[in-house]
Design an enzyme around this catalytic site. Sequence first.
Site, PDB file in Angstrom:
ATOM      1  N   GLY A  16       0.648  -1.371  -0.063  1.00 23.73           N
ATOM      2  CA  GLY A  16       0.128  -0.001  -0.040  1.00 23.73           C
ATOM      3  C   GLY A  16       0.795   1.175  -0.041  1.00 23.73           C
ATOM      4  N   GLY A  18      -0.216   4.580   0.238  1.00 18.70           N
ATOM      5  CA  GLY A  18      -0.858   5.656   0.764  1.00 18.70           C
ATOM      6  C   GLY A  18      -0.039   6.374   1.800  1.00 18.70           C
ATOM      7  N   PHE A  19      -0.671   7.070   2.623  1.00 24.19           N
ATOM      8  CA  PHE A  19       0.285   7.956   3.575  1.00 24.19           C
ATOM      9  C   PHE A  19       0.944   7.050   4.486  1.00 24.19           C
ATOM     10  CE2 PHE A  19      -2.735  11.274   2.468  1.00 24.19           C
ATOM     11  CZ  PHE A  19      -1.854  12.274   2.354  1.00 24.19           C
ATOM     12  N   GLY A  20       0.459   6.017   5.124  1.00 26.63           N
ATOM     13  CA  GLY A  20       1.111   5.151   6.040  1.00 26.63           C
ATOM     14  C   GLY A  20       2.262   4.218   5.185  1.00 26.63           C
ATOM     15  N   VAL A  84      -1.617  -7.957  -4.236  1.00 29.51           N
ATOM     16  CA  VAL A  84      -1.119  -8.887  -3.251  1.00 29.51           C
ATOM     17  C   VAL A  84      -2.495  -9.825  -3.066  1.00 29.51           C
ATOM     18  CG1 VAL A  84      -0.624  -9.754  -0.832  1.00 29.51           C
ATOM     19  CG2 VAL A  84       0.409  -7.728  -1.802  1.00 29.51           C
ATOM     20  N   GLU A 175     -17.604  18.825   2.612  1.00 26.62           N
ATOM     21  CA  GLU A 175     -16.844  19.206   1.353  1.00 26.62           C
ATOM     22  C   GLU A 175     -17.546  19.231   0.194  1.00 26.62           C
ATOM     23  OE1 GLU A 175     -12.493  18.796   3.809  1.00 26.62           O
ATOM     24  OE2 GLU A 175     -13.077  17.118   2.474  1.00 26.62           O
ATOM     25  N   ASP A 312      -5.680   3.679   7.727  1.00 25.83           N
ATOM     26  CA  ASP A 312      -6.911   3.506   8.055  1.00 25.83           C
ATOM     27  C   ASP A 312      -7.264   1.825   8.231  1.00 25.83           C
ATOM     28  OD1 ASP A 312      -6.914   6.212   7.212  1.00 25.83           O
ATOM     29  OD2 ASP A 312      -8.382   5.979   5.596  1.00 25.83           O
ATOM     30  N   ALA A 328      -5.159  11.404   7.456  1.00 20.69           N
ATOM     31  CA  ALA A 328      -3.748  11.213   7.037  1.00 20.69           C
ATOM     32  C   ALA A 328      -2.613  11.394   8.112  1.00 20.69           C
ATOM     33  CB  ALA A 328      -3.323  12.340   6.036  1.00 20.69           C
TER      34      ALA A 328
END
Lengths: 452, 452
Positions: A16, A18-20, A84, A175, A312, A328
């Site tokens: 992954g 993403g941010f992590g 995966v 938003e 997440d 995030a």
Amino acid sequence: MTQVADPSLHRVVIVGGGFGGLYAAKSLRRSPVQVTLIDRRNFHLFQPLLYQVATGSLSPADISSPLRGILSDCKNTSVLMDEVIDIDPQQQIVKMQGQNIPYDSLIVATGVSHHYFGNDHWKTTAPGLKTIEDALEMRRRIFIAFESAEKELDPVKRQAWLTFVIVGGGPTGVELAGAIADLAFKTLKKDFRSINTAAAKILLLEGMDRLLPPYPSDLSEKAAVSLTKLGVTVRTQTLVTNIEDNIATVKQGDLIEQIPARTILWAAGIKASGMGKILADCTGVVLDRVGRVRVEPDLSIAGHPNIFVIGDLANFPHQGEKPLPGIAPVAVQEGKYLAKFITEQLRGNTLPPFQYEEVGNLAVIGQNAAVADLGFVKLSGFLAWFVWSFAHIYYLIEFDNKLVVMVQWGWSYFTRNRGARLITGESTLGRIETASNGDGRSPLERKSPVEV
Amino acid sequence: MTQVADPSLHRVVIVGGGFGGLYAAKSLRRSPVQVTLIDRRNFHLFQPLLYQVATGSLSPADISSPLRGILSDCKNTSVLMDEVIDIDPQQQIVKMQGQNIPYDSLIVATGVSHHYFGNDHWKTTAPGLKTIEDALEMRRRIFIAFESAEKELDPVKRQAWLTFVIVGGGPTGVELAGAIADLAFKTLKKDFRSINTAAAKILLLEGMDRLLPPYPSDLSEKAAVSLTKLGVTVRTQTLVTNIEDNIATVKQGDLIEQIPARTILWAAGIKASGMGKILADCTGVVLDRVGRVRVEPDLSIAGHPNIFVIGDLANFPHQGEKPLPGIAPVAVQEGKYLAKFITEQLRGNTLPPFQYEEVGNLAVIGQNAAVADLGFVKLSGFLAWFVWSFAHIYYLIEFDNKLVVMVQWGWSYFTRNRGARLITGESTLGRIETASNGDGRSPLERKSPVEV
């Protein structure tokens, strides 16, 4: 550029980007480890700004960065675009369709998608917002709605094209509602000849008793006031009970109402990505109600000290209570923690458990307002919007120098223009319906003005 | 905003929102006419820069502008997102699925698409470049090719992933080849670990005896030299005779060669849009070999003085000789001419026949070079590139203030970064093949360095 695996190096596999996952890889840059980052996509997506793509303010590439580009200077990191399909914790192998990758430490950070609470068939009518493709689909629907309204002669059907229902009053819903209000009441006002875009109805529905439930209640109140001022109809304690034939059935207490709406957008509920289930199957780890993985204080999973879950997808009980929110800053801090954790472990040291440092909650409302809970201070209105802009630009610039977004924002702030409102995709005209009067007359041939 | 048709006004219907149609509408802004612009898409596309989307430099929205936005200040113009299916010249009506629009003057400007010379089945293997969707498909294929090469263990198959064949040595082919060379040899160089992207082969095939056939021959020569310097293999007098199973069969004189290539891009041949045939059917007008409409000196079609064809779809014999080329300046001048023609006609005046004012030919080659034939002077190298950039920015800014493109260009000029290299679309992983060795080992597990 050839680089060979050094078999003596500790192998970290991150699933992954993403941010992590990204911050874990970046933070391991100088550690004596060999990192493989696996993602199905070739880019990192800046999800907090996805709603701006969905509403025509930014382009997909403005909020995405190629993973290889971001990590090209991390010489100990390889990027693999693949999916995966299984994990073997005994052999310490991650399995993909065509190859296996061995790991010494495994970090899973594949995030969540949206959840329809058992009504998955609503998905086609009420798309959610997690991927670039989702955002482009929302954009297509929003702008086709105005185009179709312009051609529609039946006033009831025209109003259905001009009705936008947003389900879910969290940050994404707030938003989206604010941005659609900006579109209808400002940006598009001068662009149509037969319809008055300001006749649009924008309904924001929230099941709880207030918007932005995780925020302090006075900010929820301010958000509702700001949205109402923008022209959004905010309805709390309202549940969607059915979506069918372009009608949303909503329930508020005992009141059941049917709202004809051609555009229904889903901003409610999360569901863990499939990696949660894969991990549960192979390690027996416990998943929570929405499929997130319960992690230990060091972000590993019970009984498997070298498998970690962050972002997440992780359910980390914050101060022994509620899980940390799916934002995030949490993922970034977890990624950085793990990089340090693994590095220290290799040196024979241990780290204290992960501790989240609050940075606050932000949600933007239209073009000039936001609400921000920064812990030490609560902001709303223009000042909160300014903080919001700054925080996002800061993150964007940190890893990809997205100067362009800043220019785009500056430009559209002063011109109220939204250049990215393209209707794209194969069957562009497919969803536009033809005028319904059947006499083949055009709206331009109408004798009298039509006020809508 | 309501505006009613004034039945006393002369009704101009324009089909197509490209350069021709758009400039006709804009130039009629102050004329006592009522204009309806019909397009299947809701945006104008700046086609000359489409290759930059295909190669990950710009985003679709950077080179597109919503038609309603561009024309919002033209109060006498309505925009209709719809598809014309027929024309009735007797009743003076344009027919769409759900409605008809009457006209007094009709301007058809629907352009051309690409042509596979009777091999339409090549389309799926060798996509062309005319729409945003085309460009995103090319972008997807180009970047998936590098991703797949990174995973491929068989050196022959890996080289096929790293081989790019561009069919057609006109401006589009030249620009694509140069941009892909920039990608492989500069931008992506540091991003991969298993492959050397500089091992890519980029072949530009042209059937005639030189690149850019309509240009002066010394510029053709300079373009070939520049491309070769960039690393492109230029092959003239070379025809593609077959495309099958990821192999392009090419013929150069008596030499027939089979080139294994996973990415084949089509930049050869044009075919008129379907409106040509519709016009021929209802008016009997003569079409040329590729389906373009032969027009009279005033751009009308024979026997129908109130139906005009402009832009790429028109075959206007330039100074009695070859038809005018399908480039933006021709379409723009034709659109402006017609606006004036119709306006003067309403005043009882006539205009002299349309006369094209040469502005020159431009083609860009990689990041620092171009060739330009400006009539009074021929340029190549950096200076030509500078003129090219200026000309494009000028056009872009004229109708949509695309400041962002300028920033994007400035930025990537100095950083060599290409931020828009996203692989998007539903089946993103579909075309990536799995490693072919079958033993499930990853490239990272290989014992020895692989030099490719």
